[in-house]
Each structure stands twice: as C-alpha cells, then as structure tokens.
Design a protein around this motif. Structure first.
Motif, PDB file in Angstrom:
ATOM      1  N   ARG A  24     118.803  26.916 106.203  1.00  0.00           N
ATOM      2  CA  ARG A  24     119.747  25.861 106.616  1.00  0.00           C
ATOM      3  C   ARG A  24     121.180  26.296 106.373  1.00  0.00           C
ATOM      4  O   ARG A  24     122.060  26.042 107.198  1.00  0.00           O
ATOM      5  N   GLU A  30     125.489  25.024 106.145  1.00  0.00           N
ATOM      6  CA  GLU A  30     125.376  23.727 105.490  1.00  0.00           C
ATOM      7  C   GLU A  30     126.289  23.598 104.273  1.00  0.00           C
ATOM      8  O   GLU A  30     126.869  22.531 104.035  1.00  0.00           O
ATOM      9  N   CYS A  33     129.730  22.303 105.049  1.00  0.00           N
ATOM     10  CA  CYS A  33     129.871  20.966 105.633  1.00  0.00           C
ATOM     11  C   CYS A  33     130.726  20.080 104.723  1.00  0.00           C
ATOM     12  O   CYS A  33     130.521  20.023 103.515  1.00  0.00           O
ATOM     13  N   VAL A  35     131.043  16.757 105.148  1.00  0.00           N
ATOM     14  CA  VAL A  35     130.538  15.387 105.176  1.00  0.00           C
ATOM     15  C   VAL A  35     129.936  15.083 103.807  1.00  0.00           C
ATOM     16  O   VAL A  35     128.991  15.741 103.377  1.00  0.00           O
ATOM     17  N   ALA A  40     125.757   9.670 105.947  1.00  0.00           N
ATOM     18  CA  ALA A  40     125.905  10.812 106.857  1.00  0.00           C
ATOM     19  C   ALA A  40     125.351  12.121 106.288  1.00  0.00           C
ATOM     20  O   ALA A  40     124.669  12.844 107.030  1.00  0.00           O
ATOM     21  N   LEU A  44     122.397  14.150 108.260  1.00  0.00           N
ATOM     22  CA  LEU A  44     122.564  15.525 108.736  1.00  0.00           C
ATOM     23  C   LEU A  44     121.463  16.442 108.209  1.00  0.00           C
ATOM     24  O   LEU A  44     120.983  17.321 108.925  1.00  0.00           O
ATOM     25  N   LEU A  47     118.430  15.747 110.299  1.00  0.00           N
ATOM     26  CA  LEU A  47     118.622  16.299 111.640  1.00  0.00           C
ATOM     27  C   LEU A  47     118.449  17.817 111.630  1.00  0.00           C
ATOM     28  O   LEU A  47     117.750  18.380 112.485  1.00  0.00           O
ATOM     29  N   ARG A  48     119.039  18.482 110.654  1.00  0.00           N
ATOM     30  CA  ARG A  48     118.879  19.944 110.552  1.00  0.00           C
ATOM     31  C   ARG A  48     117.425  20.329 110.329  1.00  0.00           C
ATOM     32  O   ARG A  48     116.932  21.294 110.921  1.00  0.00           O
TER      33      ARG A  48
END
Length: 86
Positions: A24, A30, A33, A35, A40, A44, A47-48
């Motif tokens: 990832r 990742e 990121c 976020v 959120a 994420l 989703l990943r």
C-alpha cells in the motif's frame, strides 16, 4: 517452545507487512497521504485494500496496473467484479 513460537510470530508479522502495508505504501504512497481527520483516512484504507484485492486478481504487477489505471481511469472502472473481491 519459546524461540520457535517467537520466530513464527515474527514471520507472520513480516508476511502481513510485506503483503499489505508495504504494498500500500509503495503503490499508493500511503505514508505521504495528508488526510488525517474524520472518517476519510479509514475510508481511504478500505478503498486501497479493495483496489489491491481487485488488481491482485489480474496477472500483471500491481504498480504497472496502478499507473495504467491512473492514465485511464475508465479502464479501472469498467473492470468486471470477480468472486472474492467484495
């Protein structure tokens, strides 16, 4: 009983690290990121994970698939959903 069990735990830990977290981070950057608030970050992550599960059903390397799908998102969206990828 102690040392073999400890070795097994270490191998299992690194298997998870190499199979999921390292992939990832390398594939999706990742760790970069930004976020960090609300739901959120967790959304994420899920989703990943789903994207990786879908890409792993394909025969080509994950990084090249990600790059191809980044260039052509419609190709990723039009992928057929396969059994086991929910």
């Amino acid at each position: 009983h102690g040392a073999p069990q400890l070795q097994t735990l270490a191998r299992e830990h690194w298997h998870v690290e190499n199979r999921l977290f390292h992939v990832r981070d390398v594939t999706f950057d990742e760790d970069l990121c930004r976020v960090r608030t609300g739901n959120a970050p967790q959304a994420l992550v899920h989703l990943r994970d789903k994207v990786l599960a879908l890409v792993r059903t394909m025969a080509s390397p994950i990084r090249s698939d990600r790059e191809a799908f980044a260039a052509n998102p419609k190709a990723a969206i039009s992928l057929p959903v396969r059994a086991g990828v929910e």
